[in-house]
Design a protein around this motif. Sequence first.
Motif, PDB file in Angstrom:
ATOM      1  N   PRO A 181      40.411  49.681  50.299  1.00 34.56           N
ATOM      2  CA  PRO A 181      40.745  51.084  50.127  1.00 34.56           C
ATOM      3  C   PRO A 181      41.431  51.485  48.930  1.00 34.56           C
ATOM      4  CG  PRO A 181      41.863  50.108  51.893  1.00 34.56           C
ATOM      5  CD  PRO A 181      40.926  48.794  51.646  1.00 34.56           C
ATOM      6  N   CYS A 182      42.557  50.395  48.520  1.00 35.97           N
ATOM      7  CA  CYS A 182      43.133  50.769  47.378  1.00 35.97           C
ATOM      8  C   CYS A 182      42.344  50.656  46.164  1.00 35.97           C
ATOM      9  CB  CYS A 182      44.383  49.599  46.926  1.00 35.97           C
ATOM     10  SG  CYS A 182      45.590  49.806  48.282  1.00 35.97           S
ATOM     11  N   LEU A 183      41.431  49.730  45.885  1.00 33.76           N
ATOM     12  CA  LEU A 183      40.570  49.611  44.703  1.00 33.76           C
ATOM     13  C   LEU A 183      39.773  50.775  44.514  1.00 33.76           C
ATOM     14  CD1 LEU A 183      39.865  45.778  44.563  1.00 33.76           C
ATOM     15  CD2 LEU A 183      41.352  47.023  43.356  1.00 33.76           C
ATOM     16  N   THR A 184      39.233  51.280  45.855  1.00 33.32           N
ATOM     17  CA  THR A 184      38.479  52.507  45.788  1.00 33.32           C
ATOM     18  C   THR A 184      39.012  53.606  45.500  1.00 33.32           C
ATOM     19  OG1 THR A 184      36.927  51.454  47.468  1.00 33.32           O
ATOM     20  CG2 THR A 184      36.951  53.818  47.308  1.00 33.32           C
ATOM     21  N   MET A 185      40.331  54.000  45.836  1.00 31.76           N
ATOM     22  CA  MET A 185      41.252  55.043  45.595  1.00 31.76           C
ATOM     23  C   MET A 185      41.494  54.929  44.045  1.00 31.76           C
ATOM     24  SD  MET A 185      41.584  56.953  48.038  1.00 31.76           S
ATOM     25  CE  MET A 185      43.181  57.960  47.333  1.00 31.76           C
ATOM     26  N   SER A 186      41.452  53.685  43.545  1.00 28.91           N
ATOM     27  CA  SER A 186      41.809  53.896  41.975  1.00 28.91           C
ATOM     28  C   SER A 186      40.577  54.324  41.144  1.00 28.91           C
ATOM     29  CB  SER A 186      42.058  52.314  41.469  1.00 28.91           C
ATOM     30  OG  SER A 186      40.964  51.464  41.564  1.00 28.91           O
ATOM     31  N   GLY A 198      35.228  46.490  38.997  1.00 24.94           N
ATOM     32  CA  GLY A 198      34.109  45.639  39.146  1.00 24.94           C
ATOM     33  C   GLY A 198      34.107  44.253  38.640  1.00 24.94           C
ATOM     34  N   LEU A 199      35.224  43.979  37.531  1.00 24.49           N
ATOM     35  CA  LEU A 199      35.380  42.714  36.924  1.00 24.49           C
ATOM     36  C   LEU A 199      36.261  41.989  37.930  1.00 24.49           C
ATOM     37  CD1 LEU A 199      35.897  43.697  32.981  1.00 24.49           C
ATOM     38  CD2 LEU A 199      34.152  42.468  34.102  1.00 24.49           C
ATOM     39  N   LEU A 200      37.334  42.590  38.296  1.00 34.27           N
ATOM     40  CA  LEU A 200      38.083  42.082  39.413  1.00 34.27           C
ATOM     41  C   LEU A 200      37.493  41.495  40.404  1.00 34.27           C
ATOM     42  CD1 LEU A 200      41.105  41.318  40.058  1.00 34.27           C
ATOM     43  CD2 LEU A 200      41.138  43.543  41.433  1.00 34.27           C
ATOM     44  N   ILE A 201      36.437  42.267  40.972  1.00 34.84           N
ATOM     45  CA  ILE A 201      35.780  41.387  42.560  1.00 34.84           C
ATOM     46  C   ILE A 201      34.844  40.474  41.799  1.00 34.84           C
ATOM     47  CG2 ILE A 201      33.959  42.507  44.069  1.00 34.84           C
ATOM     48  CD1 ILE A 201      35.432  44.947  44.147  1.00 34.84           C
ATOM     49  N   SER A 202      34.188  40.623  40.633  1.00 43.58           N
ATOM     50  CA  SER A 202      33.229  39.525  40.028  1.00 43.58           C
ATOM     51  C   SER A 202      34.041  38.558  40.085  1.00 43.58           C
ATOM     52  CB  SER A 202      32.572  40.037  39.008  1.00 43.58           C
ATOM     53  OG  SER A 202      31.978  41.325  39.046  1.00 43.58           O
ATOM     54  N   ALA A 203      35.269  38.456  39.280  1.00 46.67           N
ATOM     55  CA  ALA A 203      36.081  37.229  38.778  1.00 46.67           C
ATOM     56  C   ALA A 203      36.445  36.515  40.353  1.00 46.67           C
ATOM     57  CB  ALA A 203      37.305  37.468  38.228  1.00 46.67           C
ATOM     58  N   SER A 204      36.750  37.234  41.347  1.00 52.00           N
ATOM     59  CA  SER A 204      37.249  36.812  42.546  1.00 52.00           C
ATOM     60  C   SER A 204      36.253  35.986  43.215  1.00 52.00           C
ATOM     61  CB  SER A 204      37.925  37.977  43.567  1.00 52.00           C
ATOM     62  OG  SER A 204      38.877  38.511  42.707  1.00 52.00           O
ATOM     63  N   ILE A 205      35.035  36.507  42.977  1.00 49.23           N
ATOM     64  CA  ILE A 205      33.844  35.890  43.698  1.00 49.23           C
ATOM     65  C   ILE A 205      33.624  34.598  43.133  1.00 49.23           C
ATOM     66  CG2 ILE A 205      31.342  36.170  43.951  1.00 49.23           C
ATOM     67  CD1 ILE A 205      31.729  38.929  44.585  1.00 49.23           C
ATOM     68  N   PHE A 206      33.581  34.638  41.628  1.00 49.45           N
ATOM     69  CA  PHE A 206      33.150  33.608  40.845  1.00 49.45           C
ATOM     70  C   PHE A 206      34.219  32.247  40.997  1.00 49.45           C
ATOM     71  CE2 PHE A 206      33.573  30.914  36.799  1.00 49.45           C
ATOM     72  CZ  PHE A 206      32.069  30.633  36.880  1.00 49.45           C
ATOM     73  N   PHE A 300      44.819  32.756  41.056  1.00 52.53           N
ATOM     74  CA  PHE A 300      44.687  34.094  40.933  1.00 52.53           C
ATOM     75  C   PHE A 300      44.816  34.789  39.750  1.00 52.53           C
ATOM     76  CE2 PHE A 300      45.121  38.570  41.829  1.00 52.53           C
ATOM     77  CZ  PHE A 300      44.015  38.820  42.378  1.00 52.53           C
ATOM     78  N   GLY A 301      45.603  34.114  38.943  1.00 50.91           N
ATOM     79  CA  GLY A 301      45.854  34.616  37.587  1.00 50.91           C
ATOM     80  C   GLY A 301      44.674  34.643  36.601  1.00 50.91           C
ATOM     81  N   MET A 302      43.828  33.814  36.865  1.00 48.14           N
ATOM     82  CA  MET A 302      42.525  33.866  36.134  1.00 48.14           C
ATOM     83  C   MET A 302      41.565  35.065  36.656  1.00 48.14           C
ATOM     84  SD  MET A 302      42.111  31.564  33.692  1.00 48.14           S
ATOM     85  CE  MET A 302      40.547  31.840  33.432  1.00 48.14           C
ATOM     86  N   CYS A 303      41.789  35.426  37.742  1.00 48.34           N
ATOM     87  CA  CYS A 303      40.951  36.712  38.062  1.00 48.34           C
ATOM     88  C   CYS A 303      41.490  37.891  37.376  1.00 48.34           C
ATOM     89  CB  CYS A 303      41.058  37.065  39.818  1.00 48.34           C
ATOM     90  SG  CYS A 303      40.475  35.323  40.643  1.00 48.34           S
ATOM     91  N   ILE A 304      42.657  38.126  37.178  1.00 51.29           N
ATOM     92  CA  ILE A 304      43.457  39.161  36.457  1.00 51.29           C
ATOM     93  C   ILE A 304      42.955  38.944  34.934  1.00 51.29           C
ATOM     94  CG2 ILE A 304      44.650  39.840  38.171  1.00 51.29           C
ATOM     95  CD1 ILE A 304      47.062  38.626  36.754  1.00 51.29           C
ATOM     96  N   TYR A 305      43.176  37.760  34.552  1.00 49.18           N
ATOM     97  CA  TYR A 305      42.821  37.420  33.185  1.00 49.18           C
ATOM     98  C   TYR A 305      41.601  37.775  32.732  1.00 49.18           C
ATOM     99  CZ  TYR A 305      42.394  34.577  28.755  1.00 49.18           C
ATOM    100  OH  TYR A 305      41.866  34.296  27.463  1.00 49.18           O
ATOM    101  N   VAL A 306      40.469  37.441  33.574  1.00 46.05           N
ATOM    102  CA  VAL A 306      38.909  37.955  33.356  1.00 46.05           C
ATOM    103  C   VAL A 306      39.078  39.490  33.341  1.00 46.05           C
ATOM    104  CG1 VAL A 306      36.641  37.719  34.197  1.00 46.05           C
ATOM    105  CG2 VAL A 306      38.142  35.728  34.113  1.00 46.05           C
ATOM    106  N   THR A 307      39.698  39.924  34.252  1.00 44.71           N
ATOM    107  CA  THR A 307      39.520  41.647  34.334  1.00 44.71           C
ATOM    108  C   THR A 307      40.088  42.182  33.116  1.00 44.71           C
ATOM    109  OG1 THR A 307      39.914  41.340  36.841  1.00 44.71           O
ATOM    110  CG2 THR A 307      40.396  43.331  35.743  1.00 44.71           C
ATOM    111  N   ALA A 308      41.325  41.772  32.697  1.00 45.60           N
ATOM    112  CA  ALA A 308      42.002  42.537  31.477  1.00 45.60           C
ATOM    113  C   ALA A 308      41.200  42.261  30.439  1.00 45.60           C
ATOM    114  CB  ALA A 308      43.537  42.048  31.464  1.00 45.60           C
ATOM    115  N   TRP A 309      41.023  40.969  29.946  1.00 44.51           N
ATOM    116  CA  TRP A 309      40.503  40.498  28.579  1.00 44.51           C
ATOM    117  C   TRP A 309      38.908  41.142  28.648  1.00 44.51           C
ATOM    118  CZ3 TRP A 309      42.576  39.992  23.915  1.00 44.51           C
ATOM    119  CH2 TRP A 309      44.078  39.659  24.306  1.00 44.51           C
ATOM    120  N   GLY A 310      38.270  41.103  29.822  1.00 42.39           N
ATOM    121  CA  GLY A 310      36.793  41.791  30.059  1.00 42.39           C
ATOM    122  C   GLY A 310      36.912  42.936  29.531  1.00 42.39           C
ATOM    123  N   VAL A 311      37.813  43.904  30.029  1.00 39.99           N
ATOM    124  CA  VAL A 311      37.661  45.152  29.696  1.00 39.99           C
ATOM    125  C   VAL A 311      37.906  45.491  28.275  1.00 39.99           C
ATOM    126  CG1 VAL A 311      39.185  47.387  29.957  1.00 39.99           C
ATOM    127  CG2 VAL A 311      38.499  45.883  32.105  1.00 39.99           C
TER     128      VAL A 311
END
Length: 409
Positions: A181-186, A198-206, A300-311
């Motif tokens: 719900p927090c991600l949806t509210m954002s 979307g990138l965060l969820i994709s990186a978490s799955i990968f 988990f830092g790699m997940c947010i790394y992919v998110t930030a630099w992916g954006v």
Amino acid sequence: RSIYTRFSTKLSQRVDTSRSMNIRRSWLISLLKPDLYIPAGLALTGILYAIATLDRSSYWLNYDTPQQAVEALDFITGCWNSGSGKPGVVLTLASIYHLFGPSALAETVVLVGLRALTIVSVYHLTFQISRSRLLATISGLFALALPAYLYYSRTHIGHPVAWLMFGILALSTQRWWLAGPCLTMSIMAHGTFILPVGLLISASIFTGHIPNSVKAWGQFLGFMALPWLFYEALGYAFTGILFEWTRGTIAWIFFYQRSFQQTDWMHVWETVRLANQSILSILLAASVLYPFVWRKKKDFGMCIYVTAWGVLGIYTVRAGLTHGRFIPRAIAGIYLVLAVLAVITLGEMLRRASQRIPKALSRKPAYRIAALLVSIAFVATFTPNLLALREFSRTAYPAVEAVFREAAL
């Protein structure tokens, strides 16, 4: 027997008293735990900065604010108005107005509170990755000093940034029922946040952070859909239109894709530099070295790394190849993520460098003086930003502000 009874009664009373004292002492000791007083100190620091720099004109820093306030007022009076396309903000404002009445001050107080909680989430996220309270504290202070975040946290962008950080923190601790719900509210607070989510969820799955479990996915997707379905149900009850907000958001995304703007490969990076000043931008850019410096299993830092630099990468390519419009607010959510990664990266680099310094050299006064000079330079970097905040808070158009105030009345 009477003497024995009196003695046992007094003894039991003393034991009960000592137990109650121990309970009180343990409660007081729990307040002194670093996991409690450090985040509380960071939150208090953020609130004090807000009090010292905000004034009444700060409410008008963004032109979207009056529109969202009108939509919230319409909602609590039984009317439906969804022109802004930001239900996450409107529903929050409607709740505030319902409890305290229409008030710009109440909304500002909520934004200040969200800023404080966001800084606390930055602290916990850094600690969750690095397991270092020192790096977590520095990360929280670094986030407070970022000019881009300090500006956006005073506008409606403070809502989606807060929800995004709450969602990232919940995802790092595998609290699926809260992360969803927090991600949806954002996203509902600002449609452009669909890219980092979307990138965060994709990186978490990968990376395997989200396990292949029916229970985990059921909790995550089920709770993630709740805010969206709730708002769409409200919209259908008022208008009779199915998925009004979803269709409007998709149309809005395609509209900005067709908007004409000159191609410029450096447009995104110039935005980051101008929004945070050159020195702070260089510190943020140090986060690109994170995968080469911080190598941990199940990080988990790699997940947010992919998110930030992916954006940043996607918007760079988009600005360089297409004529789509770039909104600086679209990358507001990754500044804090970059701050977390940069502090962990630089902290690990300093730790490795310190291991190569001879112990005899570290005891010399010259080394201590150098460390002191570096600390002074570090503090001096942020001081001008903090001193200039009050000027940034003031509007340059008092006549426009007066018109808005009159319209609000």
